[in-house]
Structures are given as structure tokens and as C-alpha cells.
Design a protein around this motif. Structure first.
Motif, PDB file in Angstrom:
ATOM      1  N   VAL A   9       6.322  -1.275 -12.067  1.00 40.10           N
ATOM      2  CA  VAL A   9       7.734  -1.437 -12.948  1.00 40.10           C
ATOM      3  C   VAL A   9       9.006  -1.004 -11.741  1.00 40.10           C
ATOM      4  O   VAL A   9       8.580  -0.666 -10.947  1.00 40.10           O
ATOM      5  N   TYR A  10       9.722  -2.512 -11.636  1.00 38.67           N
ATOM      6  CA  TYR A  10      10.470  -2.877 -10.907  1.00 38.67           C
ATOM      7  C   TYR A  10      11.948  -2.207 -11.181  1.00 38.67           C
ATOM      8  O   TYR A  10      12.275  -2.447 -12.581  1.00 38.67           O
ATOM      9  N   SER A  62      10.538   0.748  -7.208  1.00 38.85           N
ATOM     10  CA  SER A  62       9.483   0.351  -7.489  1.00 38.85           C
ATOM     11  C   SER A  62       9.326   1.821  -8.652  1.00 38.85           C
ATOM     12  O   SER A  62       9.072   3.064  -7.946  1.00 38.85           O
ATOM     13  N   THR A  70       6.082   3.424 -12.457  1.00 39.63           N
ATOM     14  CA  THR A  70       4.644   2.790 -12.190  1.00 39.63           C
ATOM     15  C   THR A  70       5.424   3.750 -14.288  1.00 39.63           C
ATOM     16  O   THR A  70       5.583   4.500 -14.806  1.00 39.63           O
ATOM     17  N   ASP A  74       0.776  -8.101 -17.124  1.00 41.89           N
ATOM     18  CA  ASP A  74       0.782  -6.630 -16.230  1.00 41.89           C
ATOM     19  C   ASP A  74       2.515  -6.942 -15.589  1.00 41.89           C
ATOM     20  O   ASP A  74       3.382  -6.187 -15.670  1.00 41.89           O
ATOM     21  N   SER A  80       6.029  -5.343 -15.633  1.00 38.51           N
ATOM     22  CA  SER A  80       6.900  -4.342 -14.515  1.00 38.51           C
ATOM     23  C   SER A  80       8.369  -4.937 -14.780  1.00 38.51           C
ATOM     24  O   SER A  80       9.174  -4.394 -14.789  1.00 38.51           O
TER      25      SER A  80
END
Length: 451
Positions: free
Chosen positions: A151-152, A157, A159, A216, A220
Motif C-alpha cells: 500500500v502506498y 509504503s 502492507t 493488487d 495498493s
């Protein structure tokens, strides 16, 4: 902007359009028939329950076969912290193709009631998201191998993993992005939407690897969308990565219902494609009877297709193989006590137990309960203001507001959430708090009066 929470009460009597035969291309609408299950037998889909959203109104089983009129109170939360983003009941307003979640027993048949028999459809966590875990009422355990999605955020980042409920993991990811400006947030949302549209297009073309990759990417940028996580599980199912698919779905179903049949089949190019994938899963489960993840995934798909007997059998096998799987155990009880399209129940029992709620004044004071992970303190003062504090040694959770009794149920309300429970005084110093809307067999939580 998130859509407003739907109000309780009777929903429109609206049935899905007539479905074409299996094997023909899927039109929009109507929607294809559900696949047959086992021995070539087909279910009769000529009568289906109406399309529903969140439950509201009617009568409900509050657990342990305690029957009570529950016409105005439901557990709900519009606090985004409890969802990590948009709640499941807002998906239909946001995605035009989204035709609803599991709603059997809701909508036209909000609850099935006969004297001595009342069956509610749903898990309590589906109304309040991860509040059910944050407050300490339930704890979560995913028995299947978990994965992570990058995940940004502003700091680089992080997760999202599925060792937690999707709503809880997404909440943490969303909080990490809370410093974004409105323009930055809109940009991220646009990227997520573009990636997810590409994922759905690839899935229709049977390019499942690309569909998974683009899903995905969408997650993200926007991890709070439960729709995207459920689509991710569908990609994994199509790729025959059954353990991974079960892991995602287990995390999701702990606090959100699965897609309805119309939503599910709309993702495919044809019903034949879906049926072939379901047959492959059935064959795998038959060849590997010790695979709990395969049976969990079968239970999910059987529920989506409306095959409750088969779903019940699948979840029963999961419970035998994974005794600690509380989500499967709840889904098993749910499928055993589900109404069909004609309002008949698969199983309906009444203990004959009479519910005798105490007066609110007798609940005033401080009560404490120990759970497997922490301590809950419930305080109600003489003005009926309450404080619920859960401390598991990491990050304490606090909810406070107004306590009231409504039709024999204790209602704990703040400005954005509401918990409703049946209260039983076991003795002068012990009360049982049984949250409303749960499945049969929920023991609730025992509180002791603080000295």
C-alpha cells in the motif's frame, strides 16, 4: 463522498430479472442461472428473495434462541475507522455493476417469523465492521496462509495483510494516508478506479493473471474497498490458488458479507466459465478431503449460488478440520438456519426460553470482563452515560455515549455507532452481554460487578 447509511424498514419488493440458460452469454441484465450442484440436480430458482442491503425492521434472533421484537434497533456504524473506507452497504451506490451482497432473509423477507421461531440472516460483524473486534467482543484468527499487498502512502509504503479482518487492516492503511491533500486523495482514487476497471476487463477476457495484478494495484491505492478484496479472491479462485483465495475471503467475511449471485456472475464472460471453475474446485475438494481451505471456498460459492444445504455441508467439514475457525463455525450455523426464497427455514429451533431483561437502573455502575486477549470495562452512571473501554495491552479502544433500554434490549449509542445487546443478570454481581444479530450459539460476554 460515502453514501448515507440505509435506514431500517421494509425494502422494495423487487426480484431479479429472469435468467437465461447456462451456456449462453451473460446479458446485463438479465443474469444467468446458478450452476447445479452434485448428481446433476438443479435447484429451483423460479422464486428468489428480493434484493436487499442492510437488514432493518422485523424480528430477529439475538442468539441462544432468545426471541424478541427488534423493530427499531440494529448494530451499525458509519465511522470510517471501523471500515477502513467505504462500508459494504455503500458499494451499490459507488459501483453501478454491484448488485448487492448476500441478503437471503432480507429485503422482501427481512426476517422469517412464526410463533416460537425466528431466524435472522447475517453475522453481527457485518453491521459494524471491525468495531466487533476493536471493542473486544470477538477476536480474529485466520487459519489459512496469509499474504500481503503493498500500500502506498505519504511515508513510502506499507502492507495490507489478511491475518486481520480486511476492514481492520484497511483502517490502518487508510490512517497512514490521512495526511494527503484533497487533490492527492482524488488522484489516488482515480488511479485505483482505473486499475480496477482494467482488472475487471482482463477477468472478462479470462486473463486472470493480469486481472490479479491490476487488482493488487487498485488495492495498493485504495485498500479500504472490500469489493476489490473480494474480486482479488475471485481472481485467485479462477487461477485455482484455493488456499490464497480462502485466506482473503476468510478475512473479508469476518466483517462483511459476500457478493450476491447477480454481482458474482456479472464478472464472467459466461456462466459456463464460472461453472467450469466451480467444478474444478469441487474435484479438488473431493481429491483432497483434508483441505479445509477448499471446503471453505466451496461453502462461500455455494452460499453465493443459493445452495444452502451444500454450503452447510462444506462449512461443517471446515469446522471438523479447523476447530478454531470461528468464522466458519458462524457461517455453518448461519446456513443451517437460513430462509429460502419461499420463507421456509432449513432449520428453525426454539428453546422456549423466556427473555427477562433487567431495568436499566440495575446496570448502573462499573462492570468488568476478561477476554482471551484483554479486559473490557463497561461503566454506566446515574445519568445513563456509558463508557466502554477495551484494553488488550496495545492500543486501548474507547466508546462512550448514551445507554438506554429499548424493547428489552440495551442500546449503547455514540454519534457514529450503535451496539445493541440482550442483557441477562445471572446473579446480583454477574451480567451476560449478548450482542444482537449474532448467530445461534454465541455465548456472549460475562461481566462482573466491580467492588
Amino acid at each position: 463522498m460515502r453514501p448515507e447509511r440505509p435506514s431500517g424498514g421494509k425494502l422494495a419488493d423487487k426480484r431479479p430479472a429472469q435468467r437465461p440458460s447456462i451456456g449462453k452469454p451473460i446479458a446485463k441484465p438479465p443474469i444467468s442461472k446458478r450452476p447445479s450442484i452434485g448428481n446433476g440436480k438443479r435447484a429451483d430458482w423460479s422464486k428468489r428473495p428480493g434484493v436487499g442491503h442492510r437488514p432493518g425492521g422485523g424480528r430477529v434472533n439475538i442468539g441462544n434462541n432468545v426471541d424478541i421484537n427488534f423493530s427499531r434497533n440494529v448494530n451499525w456504524s458509519v465511522n470510517s475507522r471501523h471500515w477502513g473506507g467505504r462500508p459494504w452497504w455503500g458499494c451499490g451506490a459507488y459501483y453501478p455493476w454491484h448488485r448487492g451482497h448476500w441478503h437471503y432473509g432480507w429485503g422482501r423477507y427481512p426476517y422469517y417469523y412464526r410463533p416460537g421461531r425466528v431466524i435472522a440472516w447475517g453475522l453481527v460483524g457485518w453491521g459494524i465492521g471491525n468495531l466487533i473486534f476493536n471493542c473486544g467482543y470477538h477476536s480474529y484468527y485466520n487459519p489459512y496462509p496469509t499474504q500481503t499487498v503493498v500500500v502506498y502512502n505519504n511515508s513510502g509504503s506499507s502492507t495490507v495483510d489478511y491475518a486481520q479482518p480486511v476492514t481492520q487492516s484497511a483502517e490502518q492503511a487508510v490512517e497512514q494516508r490521512s495526511g494527503m491533500t484533497e487533490a492527492e486523495s482524488d488522484n489516488v482514487a482515480e488511479k485505483a478506479s482505473k486499475a480496477f476497471d482494467a482488472a475487471r476487463d482482463a477477468f472478462k477476457k479470462k486473463d486472470y493473471l493480469t486481472a490479479l495484478k491490476k487488482t493488487d494495484e487498485a488495492i495498493s491505492f485504495d485498500p479500504g474497498e472490500t469489493v476489490q478484496h473480494e474480486f482479488r479472491a475471485l481472481c485467485l479462485f479462477a487461477l485455482q490458488k484455493y488456499g490464497d483465495a480462502a485466506s482473503v475471503l476468510h478475512s473479508l467475511l469476518s466483517s462483511s458479507p459476500g457478493w450476491g449471485w447477480e454481482t458474482m456472475i456479472d464478472q464472467y464472460d459466461s456462466s459456463t466459465t464460472y461453472e467450469n471453475q466451480l467444478r474444478a474446485l469441487e474435484d479438488y475438494a473431493t481429491k483432497t478431503p483434508g483441505s479445509a481451505e477448499a471446503h471453505f471456498l466451496l461453502g462461500y460459492h455455494f452460499m453465493t449460488a443459493g445452495h444452502f444445504d451444500q454450503a452447510s455441508d462444506a462449512f461443517a467439514k471446515v469446522v471438523d478440520l479447523q476447530p478454531k475457525d470461528s468464522v466458519a463455525a458462524q457461517l455453518l450455523r448461519l446456513t443451517q438456519n437460513t430462509t429460502d426464497g419461499d420463507g421456509e427455514t432449513k432449520a428453525a429451533k426454539s428453546s422456549g426460553k423466556e427473555y427477562r431483561p433487567p431495568a436499566l437502573e440495575s446496570l448502573q455502575g462499573e462492570w468488568k470482563a476478561k477476554t482471551d486477549k484483554g479486559t473490557i470495562t463497561l461503566s454506566i452512571d446515574k445519568d445513563n452515560k456509558f463508557v466502554w473501554l477495551y484494553d488488550d495491552g496495545t492500543q486501548p479502544f474507547k466508546m462512550e455515549g448514551e445507554a438506554s433500554m429499548d424493547e428489552g434490549l440495551l442500546v449503547l449509542s455514540d454519534t457514529e455507532s450503535q451496539m445493541v445487546a440482550a442483557i441477562e443478570m445471572k446473579d446480583d454481581q454477574t451480567l451476560n452481554f449478548l450482542i444482537a444479530g449474532g448467530t445461534e450459539g454465541d455465548p456472549g460476554i460475562d461481566f462482573k460487578k466491580a467492588s
